[in-house]
Every structure is written in structure tokens, then in C-alpha cells.
Write an enzyme that holds these catalytic residues in place. Structure first.
Site, mmCIF file in Angstrom:
data_model
loop_
_atom_site.group_PDB
_atom_site.id
_atom_site.type_symbol
_atom_site.label_atom_id
_atom_site.label_comp_id
_atom_site.label_asym_id
_atom_site.label_seq_id
_atom_site.Cartn_x
_atom_site.Cartn_y
_atom_site.Cartn_z
ATOM 1 N N HIS A 58 -40.906 -43.723 24.998
ATOM 2 C CA HIS A 58 -39.849 -44.490 24.333
ATOM 3 C C HIS A 58 -39.465 -45.718 25.170
ATOM 4 O O HIS A 58 -39.250 -46.804 24.638
ATOM 5 C CB HIS A 58 -38.600 -43.631 24.158
ATOM 6 C CG HIS A 58 -38.790 -42.417 23.294
ATOM 7 N ND1 HIS A 58 -38.697 -41.138 23.781
ATOM 8 C CD2 HIS A 58 -39.072 -42.288 21.973
ATOM 9 C CE1 HIS A 58 -38.890 -40.268 22.804
ATOM 10 N NE2 HIS A 58 -39.130 -40.944 21.684
ATOM 11 N N GLN B 160 -37.554 -36.251 7.123
ATOM 12 C CA GLN B 160 -38.970 -36.313 7.478
ATOM 13 C C GLN B 160 -39.497 -34.969 7.984
ATOM 14 O O GLN B 160 -40.649 -34.866 8.385
ATOM 15 C CB GLN B 160 -39.233 -37.430 8.493
ATOM 16 C CG GLN B 160 -38.687 -37.193 9.880
ATOM 17 C CD GLN B 160 -38.821 -38.433 10.754
ATOM 18 O OE1 GLN B 160 -38.173 -39.453 10.523
ATOM 19 N NE2 GLN B 160 -39.686 -38.373 11.747
ATOM 20 N N SER C 130 -44.417 -36.593 24.688
ATOM 21 C CA SER C 130 -43.780 -36.290 23.411
ATOM 22 C C SER C 130 -42.495 -35.529 23.690
ATOM 23 O O SER C 130 -42.442 -34.720 24.630
ATOM 24 C CB SER C 130 -44.702 -35.427 22.545
ATOM 25 O OG SER C 130 -43.960 -34.830 21.488
#
Ligand code: AMP
Length: 289
Positions: A37, A61, A185
Site C-alpha cells: 500500500h 465486494q 497482502s
């Protein structure tokens, strides 16, 4: 760093920055921020004097059996990281702010959202594009930066801004990896030790196919098989391993062209991992242990 939770306040703050003559960079995230990020924040800085990071775990989502409830949430630490990196605005709304009572509108992505991750996550990209459109409407004209870790998402958002004439420039940044090759992640914190070791099979599979491609192999079925062997051999449960056109995301003939997206998704325990490499374009993946 200024923390904003209210959408109209965020919209006003972005308008104010632009009125003062600043270009705005927007980095949409679901939080639990890591160096991946933060590389997007650096990317945004290259095109904008002011940077806004949004942190929102977007319910639309996630599928009914996915990890919405277990998704890591670390707002205090995220704010600290944004402060350290000189982020100007952090927009961290609640679900009721982004999906007010009576809301009913969704963006429909179409065929680009039906392959790769979209095949096993129906409506996932409709949810992504719905929330990204809301964010773009609030931020106004800006440069939005996405990671190529979510390659399909980047391509779909790029397409959407063109299709819907949204005045946002979409840019992308390369995948940031751990020293051993695993793509960073937010979900990696949920990997148990055995699954963490198995997870490396994903990048090892991509690297194996990339190595063969570099040595001249252009047989798509064989390259896919090479990747699959590593990924399944590591004990991961494969969702897909696909070789597609890097722009249209469509299937390729078995005699491959010179630029190919190799994308894969697999489960390590109950954690879904994705990774990809553009053959004929990306630098060599790291040697994995
Ligand atoms: P997420 O918070 O997982 O929804 O991701 C927010 C943005 O960060 C997306 O554009 C992702 O592609 C990007 N991102 C996540 N992980 C990485 C990574 N390892 N390298 C580069 N970008 C990433």
C-alpha cells in the site's frame, strides 16, 4: 494527517485542496496497510502534491462465504503509517456512510469481470467498481493509484473510468514482495505457519513458468502445467492458473505471443492468495527457497 469519516466532508476537503492549486493523488485500500500500500502512496506522490488514502472494507465486494468478518482491521496503526509517510487525508468511512439506508445502485462491469478472479467470485468486481466510483465521485479529478497485485482490478478500473468518462487518471505500481518472494497482502497475517510455507508455491509456480518463457517456451499449455505442478506440489488448492492477454484479459492461442499475463489464485488453508507476472515484460521473479 487528517482523518475524515464523513463522505461530504471528504469531498469538501478534496475540493479545497484542488482549489488551492494542488493535484490530488488517491490510494484506495481496505486497510491493514503494508509496504505494498505504501508503495502506492509513493507512486501517488510522483503525480500529486497532496495524497489521500481511503480505508474501507467494502462489503459489496465480498461473497457470502468469504472473509468479510475476518478481514484484518488496524485503523490506529494504519493512521500512524499514513502520518509517517506524509499522507494528507485518510478517509475511513463506516459502511452506513458509503451505503446509506435505501441505497440500491451498482456498477455492472460486464465481461472483463467474469474471467480470472471474477469466475469464482461472482459480482466481486461490480462491488469493487461500485465503491471505487463512489470514491472517485468524492475525490473528484485526481490520479488514483492501484497495485498490479490485483492486476484484473486495475484493468477493470482503468476501463471503467474510460467507459464512464470519469475524470480520474488511473496509474499502477508493481507488486511488492517479501524477501522470500511472497506477494504482500493484508490477508498474509491470517496464514498459519504451515500455510505460510505452502504459500510460496504460488510465486514459485509463476517463477518456474517465467523462467521457461525466458528460455523460449511459447507453448501455453506446457507453461501452465509447469506453474500448476509447483503450486499443487506445495499443497495449495488451486482456484485458477491462466495465461491471458495482458490488456483484454482474454484467452490466448496455445502458441503464445511475446507478452502474456500469467495470473493465479490458490487457497492456503482458508486464505485465498493471488499473484501474477507479465511474461515478456516484468523483471525476473525472485528465487524462492
Ligand atoms: P487492498 O487493501 O488489498 O484492497 O489493496 C489496496 C491496493 O493496494 C490495491 O490497489 C492493491 O493492488 C494494492 N496492493 C495490495 N498488495 C500489494 C502489493 N503486494 N504490491 C503492490 N500493491 C499492492
Amino acid at each position: 494527517v487528517r482523518l475524515i469519516v464523513d463522505p461530504s466532508e471528504f469531498q469538501a476537503a478534496c475540493a479545497e485542496l484542488r482549489a488551492a492549486g494542488h493535484r490530488l493523488g488517491l490510494v484506495p485500500t481496505m486497510g491493514a496497510l503494508h509496504e505494498g500500500h505504501l508503495s502506492l502512496v509513493r507512486g501517488a506522490r510522483q503525480h500529486a502534491e497532496r495524497v489521500a488514502v481511503s480505508i474501507f472494507v467494502n462489503p459489496t465486494q465480498f461473497g457470502p462465504n468469504e472473509d468479510l468478518a475476518r478481514y484484518p482491521r488496524t485503523l490506529e496503526r494504519d493512521l500512524e503509517k499514513c502520518r509517517e509517510r506524509g499522507v494528507d487525508l485518510v478517509f475511513a468511512p463506516e459502511v452506513v456512510h458509503m451505503y446509506a439506508k435505501g441505497e440500491s445502485t451498482r456498477v455492472s462491469v460486464g465481461s472483463l469481470g467474469e474471467t480470472l478472479c471474477g469466475a469464482s467470485r461472482p459480482n466481486h468486481f461490480d462491488g469493487v467498481c461500485t465503491v471505487v466510483t463512489k470514491l472517485f465521485q468524492l475525490a473528484g479529478p485526481c490520479t488514483a493509484v492501484f497495485g498490479r497485485k490485483d492486476y484484473q482490478q486495475w484493468k477493470i478500473v482503468e476501463r471503467m473510468t474510460a467507459d464512464l468518462f470519469i475524470p480520474v487518471t488511473v496509474r499502477s505500481m508493481p507488486i511488492v514482495r517479501e524477501a522470500d518472494g511472497l506477494a504482500l497482502s493484508s490477508r498474509n497475517v491470517r496464514l498459519l505457519p504451515g500455510a505460510r510455507a505452502a504459500a510460496l508455491g504460488l510465486v514459485r509456480g509463476l517463477a518456474r513458468a517465467q523462467g521457461a518463457f525466458i528460455e523460449g517456451m511459447r507453448d501455453g499449455a506446457r507453461l501452465r502445467e509447469l506453474a500448476l505442478l509447483e503450486i499443487e506440489g506445495a499443497g495449495l488448492e488451486v482456484d485458477y492458473v491462466s495465461l491471458v492477454d495482458p490488456d483484454a484479459l482474454t484467452a490466448l492461442p496455445d502458441a503464445l505471443p511475446e507478452r502474456v499475463l500469467l495470473a493465479a489464485a490458490a487457497f492456503a488453508g482458508d486464505v485465498r492468495l493471488i499473484d501474477n507476472v507479465v511474461l515478456g515484460e516484468d523483471p525476473r521473479l525472485p528465487e524462492t527457497p
